[in-house]
Design an enzyme around this catalytic site. Sequence first.
Site, PDB file in Angstrom:
ATOM      1  N   GLU A  72      -6.841   4.998  -8.564  1.00 55.96           N
ATOM      2  CA  GLU A  72      -8.114   5.501  -8.060  1.00 55.96           C
ATOM      3  C   GLU A  72      -8.716   6.621  -8.900  1.00 55.96           C
ATOM      4  OE1 GLU A  72      -9.909   6.566  -3.644  1.00 55.96           O
ATOM      5  OE2 GLU A  72      -8.065   5.460  -3.932  1.00 55.96           O
TER       6      GLU A  72
ATOM      7  N   PHE B 270     -11.699  -1.274   5.197  1.00 55.17           N
ATOM      8  CA  PHE B 270     -10.679  -0.477   5.884  1.00 55.17           C
ATOM      9  C   PHE B 270     -10.604  -0.825   7.377  1.00 55.17           C
ATOM     10  CE2 PHE B 270      -9.495   3.457   3.195  1.00 55.17           C
ATOM     11  CZ  PHE B 270      -9.471   2.700   2.043  1.00 55.17           C
TER      12      PHE B 270
ATOM     13  N   ASP C 204       0.856  -1.183   0.000  1.00 55.51           N
ATOM     14  CA  ASP C 204       0.000   0.000   0.000  1.00 55.51           C
ATOM     15  C   ASP C 204       0.895   1.236   0.000  1.00 55.51           C
ATOM     16  OD1 ASP C 204      -2.392   1.367   0.051  1.00 55.51           O
ATOM     17  OD2 ASP C 204      -2.626   1.263   2.220  1.00 55.51           O
TER      18      ASP C 204
ATOM     19  N   THR D 279     -13.201   0.740  -2.844  1.00 55.12           N
ATOM     20  CA  THR D 279     -12.467   1.216  -1.677  1.00 55.12           C
ATOM     21  C   THR D 279     -13.390   1.986  -0.724  1.00 55.12           C
ATOM     22  OG1 THR D 279     -10.462   2.409  -1.020  1.00 55.12           O
ATOM     23  CG2 THR D 279     -11.741   3.366  -2.824  1.00 55.12           C
TER      24      THR D 279
ATOM     25  N   LYS E 180      -9.897   1.839  -8.893  1.00 52.55           N
ATOM     26  CA  LYS E 180     -10.434   2.015  -7.541  1.00 52.55           C
ATOM     27  C   LYS E 180     -11.564   3.035  -7.549  1.00 52.55           C
ATOM     28  CE  LYS E 180      -7.809   2.010  -3.766  1.00 52.55           C
ATOM     29  NZ  LYS E 180      -6.682   2.343  -2.851  1.00 52.55           N
TER      30      LYS E 180
END
Length: 318
Positions: free
Chosen positions: A89, A172, A16, A150, A126
């Site tokens: 994203e 998350f 990440d 996400t 994303k």
Amino acid sequence: MNQLDALRQWTTVVADTGDFKQLSVSKPQDATTNPSLILKAVQKPEYRPLLDETVKKHAGKPLDEVIDRLLVNFGTEILQIIPGRVSTEVDARLSFDTAATIARGERIVALYKAEGIDTEKRLLIKVASTWEGIEAARQLELKGIRTNLTLLFSFAQAVACGAAKVQLISPFVGRIYDWYKKSAGAKWDEAANAGANDPGVKSVREIFNYYKQHGIKTEVMGASFRNVGQIQALAGCDLLTISPELLAELAASNEPLEHALDAKAAAKGDAKKVSYDEAGFRFALNEDAMATEKLAEGIRAFAADAVKLEKLMQESGK
């Protein structure tokens, strides 16, 4: 065998980070990025030239297109190092606009294809797990564009994503943990809420078990970790996306690691199948104060970092 190697027995390890020069150390299969990570990277001297070169090369183009080109430049560099997929994203400011999200996702795919990337195998777009984002992902998947949903904090979001047949979701863990810890205040008992009892871990385990029981093919990738205990408690999850710092911590430990999540065992569960229409989804999300607050907060934070990235690009172009 260190804990990172042990984890790889059951789980695909994902880095990440936007700091692609660290990837050769941790050797992840996949990598994820987001606006905050890219913003952090371009403020480092070793990555600033990538921003300046992108701005210079595409001077006069719309700012949103130049940002997408910067994201793709980072992603292309990452793909030269890792064997698997990179997640890129869509602008968080489009989180409530299905058509605009689809258009932006398609443009990102086109930019990767122009770089010679096999986007169906090596790219995930994303998208925020709003109702509009999930619908955009459903339509993108029908076009052969793989998606990573996400900012996912609730079971309702996960159910809707599974029904939309998205490729992957990113619940998350750390942000769920943050909310419950802050909400409890002085009453919070860290030891009692650690490991398997961590509220973020429990959320991912419920989603993982539900997917496996009902044959939902969407991959589950735990994200946003605060400590290695959360990662250890999810060993066996399809994928886990982990910061370079926590990857290093796992690699430095030779303590035994238990297989915490097991797809075969989960398939024998007895959870009832759930489905949502738009009204049902919105109500279920509204009933979950943590998910509602963290989703809104996450979109605001990513949007703010997108604005900061635009400002850096404007300054670079002067």
